[in-house]
Structure formats: C-alpha cells, structure tokens
Design a protein around this motif. Structure first.
Motif, short mmCIF file in Angstrom:
data_model
loop_
_atom_site.label_atom_id
_atom_site.label_comp_id
_atom_site.label_asym_id
_atom_site.label_seq_id
_atom_site.Cartn_x
_atom_site.Cartn_y
_atom_site.Cartn_z
N ALA A 1 -8.65 10.23 -5.58
CA ALA A 1 -9.36 11.26 -5.55
C ALA A 1 -9.94 11.92 -4.41
CB ALA A 1 -11.31 11.23 -5.90
N VAL A 2 -9.64 10.59 -3.07
CA VAL A 2 -9.92 10.81 -1.61
C VAL A 2 -8.81 11.48 -1.20
CG1 VAL A 2 -10.12 10.05 0.56
CG2 VAL A 2 -12.28 9.75 -1.94
N VAL B 1 -14.96 17.28 3.11
CA VAL B 1 -14.50 16.48 2.36
C VAL B 1 -16.15 15.74 2.33
CG1 VAL B 1 -13.74 14.54 2.91
CG2 VAL B 1 -12.57 16.93 3.63
N GLU B 2 -16.89 15.21 3.38
CA GLU B 2 -17.89 14.16 3.50
C GLU B 2 -18.18 14.80 1.88
OE1 GLU B 2 -21.19 13.03 6.21
OE2 GLU B 2 -21.59 15.16 5.76
N LYS B 3 -18.59 15.44 1.40
CA LYS B 3 -20.20 15.65 0.40
C LYS B 3 -19.06 15.71 -0.85
CE LYS B 3 -22.45 19.68 2.27
NZ LYS B 3 -22.78 21.75 1.91
N GLU B 4 -17.98 15.71 -0.54
CA GLU B 4 -16.77 15.09 -2.00
C GLU B 4 -16.37 13.37 -1.64
OE1 GLU B 4 -13.36 17.42 -3.03
OE2 GLU B 4 -13.96 18.87 -1.77
N VAL B 5 -16.22 13.00 -1.15
CA VAL B 5 -16.55 11.77 -0.94
C VAL B 5 -17.31 11.04 -1.05
CG1 VAL B 5 -14.25 11.34 0.73
CG2 VAL B 5 -17.12 10.90 1.39
N GLY C 1 -18.72 8.47 -4.88
CA GLY C 1 -19.73 6.57 -4.87
C GLY C 1 -19.44 6.71 -3.15
N ALA C 2 -19.20 7.26 -1.94
CA ALA C 2 -19.04 6.92 -0.99
C ALA C 2 -20.64 7.07 -0.47
CB ALA C 2 -17.73 6.95 -0.29
N THR C 3 -20.56 5.44 0.34
CA THR C 3 -22.41 5.98 1.51
C THR C 3 -22.00 5.96 2.78
OG1 THR C 3 -22.30 2.64 1.12
CG2 THR C 3 -23.30 4.35 -0.38
N HIS D 1 -15.99 -1.60 1.26
CA HIS D 1 -15.32 -1.37 2.46
C HIS D 1 -14.68 -0.56 3.61
CE1 HIS D 1 -12.52 -3.14 -1.33
NE2 HIS D 1 -12.83 -4.60 -0.20
N PRO D 2 -15.09 -0.34 4.63
CA PRO D 2 -15.40 0.49 5.55
C PRO D 2 -14.27 1.55 5.45
CG PRO D 2 -16.01 -2.06 6.60
CD PRO D 2 -15.48 -1.58 5.24
N PHE D 3 -14.56 2.66 5.37
CA PHE D 3 -13.55 3.81 6.35
C PHE D 3 -14.13 5.06 6.98
CE2 PHE D 3 -15.45 5.99 2.02
CZ PHE D 3 -15.11 7.03 2.44
N CYS D 4 -12.53 5.26 7.53
CA CYS D 4 -13.69 6.63 8.11
C CYS D 4 -12.85 8.08 8.05
CB CYS D 4 -12.63 6.46 9.73
SG CYS D 4 -13.95 4.50 10.84
N LEU D 5 -13.41 8.99 8.04
CA LEU D 5 -12.95 10.67 7.87
C LEU D 5 -12.83 11.05 9.61
CD1 LEU D 5 -15.43 12.79 5.43
CD2 LEU D 5 -13.07 10.89 5.13
N CYS D 6 -11.71 11.27 9.94
CA CYS D 6 -11.34 10.85 11.76
C CYS D 6 -10.48 12.58 11.79
CB CYS D 6 -10.50 10.15 11.84
SG CYS D 6 -10.65 8.61 11.83
N ALA D 7 -11.36 12.92 12.01
CA ALA D 7 -10.66 14.55 12.32
C ALA D 7 -9.82 14.59 13.09
CB ALA D 7 -12.07 15.47 13.81
N CYS D 8 -8.47 15.45 12.50
CA CYS D 8 -7.19 16.26 13.30
C CYS D 8 -6.88 17.23 13.49
CB CYS D 8 -5.75 15.49 12.54
SG CYS D 8 -6.04 15.78 11.13
#
Length: 122
Positions: free
Chosen positions: A25-26, A85-89, A93-95, A115-122
């Motif tokens: 989904a992500v 995208v933050e709202k969607e993740v 179920g992300a925290t 597991h950690p993950f980052c949303l990174c601006a591109c």
C-alpha cells in the motif's frame, strides 16, 4: 566486477503477509505469500522487499543505542505530498517516531512490525 547481486531486502516480522500488505500500500506491488513463514512484493519499482516470520520478534527502538535499529528504509516522497502521504501511512498502521520538525527534509515512522522508515522529501 561485483561478486553478487542484491536479491531482496528481508524484514523479520511476526506476520509476513500483513507486513507485505502494508508495504504494498505504501510503495506499490502485490503481496505474495510463499509459505507461512515468507512473503514478498512483486511488481514494485526499486529494490525488492521480502518478509520473513520471526517468532518472538522484538522491534528496534528509535533512537536507542542499547536497542539498535540495525537499518531503516528511506522512502522518497515529493515535498508537496509529505503531509498527505503521512496521513495515509498512519491510516495503514504506521506510528510516528520523529516527525515534529516539519522544516526538516525527512520524517521518521515505524511500520506495523516496528521497523523504522523515513519519508524523505525529494
């Protein structure tokens, strides 16, 4: 010449198909269960992800030197779409681990297995 080619990045987790469904989904792709202990994504762009059952899985803590995160995933998102995208993740179920600094070029989350993950601006 390289000695090997990267196949999958494999994440240990309690429920491989559930975590494959989250990442599908992500980042796209189709979650496929190979057996009770293994699932992977098919058809997404980028490095293939797979998910392996790990009974007793203990998620890393971020940030914590005594419980190292080992690795994390950087997921590129257009700057203008970061909030959406933050709202969607989060709905998937992300925290949030660290996303208070909205001026920074990245925000840190944990997937449903921790597991950690980052949303990174591109």
């Amino acid at each position: 010449m390289p000695l090997a080619k990267l196949g999958y990045v494999v994440l240990d987790c309690p429920d491989p198909l559930a975590l494959a469904t989250f990442y599908a989904a992500v980042i796209g792709g189709t979650p496929k269960r190979d057996d009770d202990d293994w699932a992977h994504l098919e058809g997404q762009d980028g490095t293939p992800l797979a998910f392996q059952a790990a009974p007793g899985h203990v998620p890393p803590q971020w940030p914590a030197a005594t419980h190292s995160q080992q690795f994390h995933l950087d997921l590129d998102v257009p700057q203008a779409e970061m909030d959406a995208v933050e709202k969607e993740v989060l709905a998937l179920g992300a925290t949030v681990l660290d996303a208070e600094d909205r001026e920074r070029s990245f925000r840190v989350y944990a997937d449903p297995a921790g597991h950690p993950f980052c949303l990174c601006a591109c």
